[in-house]
Design an enzyme around this catalytic site. Structure first.
Site, PDB file in Angstrom:
ATOM      1  N   GLU A 255       0.803  -1.222   0.000  1.00 45.43           N
ATOM      2  CA  GLU A 255       0.000   0.000   0.000  1.00 45.43           C
ATOM      3  C   GLU A 255       0.841   1.280   0.000  1.00 45.43           C
ATOM      4  OE1 GLU A 255      -2.929  -0.059   3.119  1.00 45.43           O
ATOM      5  OE2 GLU A 255      -3.953  -1.793   2.285  1.00 45.43           O
TER       6      GLU A 255
ATOM      7  N   GLU B 197      -5.524  -8.610   1.000  1.00 47.33           N
ATOM      8  CA  GLU B 197      -6.161  -8.144   2.234  1.00 47.33           C
ATOM      9  C   GLU B 197      -7.633  -7.862   1.977  1.00 47.33           C
ATOM     10  OE1 GLU B 197      -4.439  -4.975   4.561  1.00 47.33           O
ATOM     11  OE2 GLU B 197      -2.389  -5.609   4.079  1.00 47.33           O
TER      12      GLU B 197
ATOM     13  N   GLU C 286      -2.864  -2.725  15.376  1.00 47.98           N
ATOM     14  CA  GLU C 286      -3.467  -2.034  14.231  1.00 47.98           C
ATOM     15  C   GLU C 286      -3.010  -0.565  14.196  1.00 47.98           C
ATOM     16  OE1 GLU C 286      -4.666  -2.626  11.446  1.00 47.98           O
ATOM     17  OE2 GLU C 286      -5.551  -0.698  10.958  1.00 47.98           O
TER      18      GLU C 286
END
Ligand code: FCB
Length: 497
Positions: A224, A404, A458
């Site tokens: 990403e 993902e 996260e």
């Protein structure tokens, strides 16, 4: 770059910010009737919601191709822990998470899911689930503490054990070279704003390929790049925590240069496959005015074509270049030959899909569908179909893998020792079904990796957001299969949703 462009880019919805922002978003369902963001938030993951499927495990009778590979994904900083062991250097995420106020509860990846020590047990768990593919990332500062020089053998040995352990269990490794943990020493010399860092990345990649190249059939370069650009350099809520649009798009260029250099480095070493890992977003106009179509087109340029066109067609989209302007650092930073490197032929494209965008005339976005605990995520399985078919239509039959897709839920360990997450099952079932329809429509989709194998760090949300199929009880590091993991095992076994 005009003042207007600058302002618009800084406003851009960025991934993984804090949940507080959710209250501020305007929300409108497909019917166009305004509803509050709070009621949208309530719908996802809540088994008592009137919209919840009372029987999420229900099969839809969709059988996948025999060689389809079901998998799960993780990344190094999010699960490994062992931040100071075996010669690992500091990454920008160590620095960022240790800076007060940067992550929820001040959480860091120092211990994370302790996978560095529990890897063998975690591999057994994957085997128990029946996974056929596992997508993980290699930590650059474990391999080169300062991002340059001789590779650290102890770091490489860890990944060798992991890869061998996967093969022993019949699971195919898919390794990502960079999932955001840039060595801090390289940030100290300018990070991705410094063109030289792309060449350092190529050296690192070459060292990894030399050590593991033939044992890993599929490589992914940079995870990403857009999130680094948007969250690290526009929103500033990811490392390195800057808010500088001009720097952001220079970084976008250098990340892609790094990608292309790594592709070339692999060709010199092995005949394994390699490709980029891009988070892509279907962009829909919020209304049918022609100005909204124009705004949506540009939004799509920044979200998707900036990365797809450069890598797969060898040219940056002209509308984005025009919008950034000839004096922007990115446009000035593109040198002769760069696009040829960036578009070095790849073997596969890894797609990460979480949410669609609905773009307004003014170039902002609005919400149409229920959101999850991640305020930026709207639950819209049809977006998976639209995205996959669009890629094949616009870029040809390049093999695709989903690396993902997943949902965070407020999972709790029950008194009976079980974790029930029916909302996640419903989410995955509907997205799998959309992927199946895309395959039937001719999309060469080979595999699907759920984010994530297990709960983990996260990023700015720390450990509060749980994305795993497997629950991690952090105080004991015990792993507990959630209801979704049991269901997923059945899907894999029958190869049918
Ligand atoms: C993606 C990241 C991954 C994880 C998921 C929820 O953007 O690649 O590490 O944080 O979002």
């Amino acid at each position: 770059m005009t003042v207007l462009t600058r302002r618009r880019l800084l406003r851009r919805a960025a991934l993984s910010a804090t949940a507080a922002t959710a209250a501020r978003v305007s929300a409108r369902p497909a019917s166009g009737v305004a509803i509050s963001a709070a009621s949208l938030l309530a719908a996802a993951c809540d088994p008592d919601s009137p919209d919840a499927d009372p029987n999420p495990e229900r099969r839809l009778g969709m059988r996948f191709p025999d060689d389809f590979r079901w998998g799960a994904a993780t990344s190094a900083y999010q699960i490994e822990g062992a931040a100071k062991e075996d010669g690992r250097g500091a990454s920008i995420w160590d620095t960022f998470s240790h800076t007060p106020g940067r992550t929820r509860n001040g959480d860091t990846g120092d211990v994370a899911a302790d996978h560095y020590h529990r890897w063998a047990n975690d591999l057994d768990l994957m085997k128990d689930l029946g996974l056929r593919s596992y997508r993980f990332s290699i930590s650059w500062p474990r391999v080169q503490a300062d991002g340059t020089g001789k590779a650290n053998q102890r770091g490489l040995d860890f990944y060798r054990r992991l890869v061998d352990g996967l093969h022993e269990r019949g699971i195919e490794p898919m390794a990502t070279l960079f999932h955001w943990d840039l060595p801090q020493a390289l940030q100290d010399v300018g990070g991705w704003e410094n063109r030289d860092v792309a060449y350092r990345f190529a050296d690192y990649a070459a060292a990894v390929f030399e050590a593991l190249g033939t044992a890993v059939p599929d490589w992914l370069t940079i995870n990403e790049p857009k999130t680094v650009v948007q969250n690290g350099y526009l929103g500033g809520h990811h490392a390195p925590g800057l808010r500088d649009p001009d720097a952001a798009y220079l970084v976008a260029h250098h990340l892609q240069l790094a990608h292309g250099l790594a592709v070339r480095a692999l060709r010199a070493e092995s005949d394994a496959r390699i490709g980029p890992a891009l988070n892509l977003h279907p962009c829909y106009p919020a209304d049918d005015r022609p100005e909204t179509a124009t705004a949506t087109r540009l939004y799509d340029g920044y979200e998707n074509r900036l990365y797809l066109d450069s890598i797969l067609r060898g040219a940056y989209p002209q509308d984005v270049l025009d919008d950034l302007g000839p004096r922007s650092r990115m446009v000035r930073g593109i040198r002769d030959g760069d696009l040829a490197v960036i578009s070095s032929p790849v073997d596969l494209l890894a797609v990460q899909y979480y949410t669609p965008y609905y773009v307004t005339t003014g170039g902002d976005t609005e919400k149409r569908w229920p959101t999850s605990e991640a305020f930026w995520q709207q639950i819209f399985p049809e977006g998976m179909f639209d995205l996959l078919t669009r890629i094949t239509r616009d870029y040809g039959p390049i093999p695709l893998t989903i690396t993902e897709n997943g949902l965070p839920c407020p999972d709790e360990l029950g008194a009976d020792g079980a974790v029930s997450d029916p909302g996640r099952i419903e989410f995955l079932r509907d997205h799998f079904a959309a992927a199946h329809r895309a395959i039937e429509a001719g999309v060469p989709l080979e595999s699907y990796h759920v984010w994530s194998l297990m709960d983990n760090f996260e990023w700015a949300e720390g450990y509060d957001q749980r994305w795993g199929l497997v629950y991690v009880d952090y105080p004991t590091q015990r792993r507990i299969l959630k209801r979704s993991a049991h269901w997923y095992r059945g899907v894999i076994k029958d190869n049918t949703v």
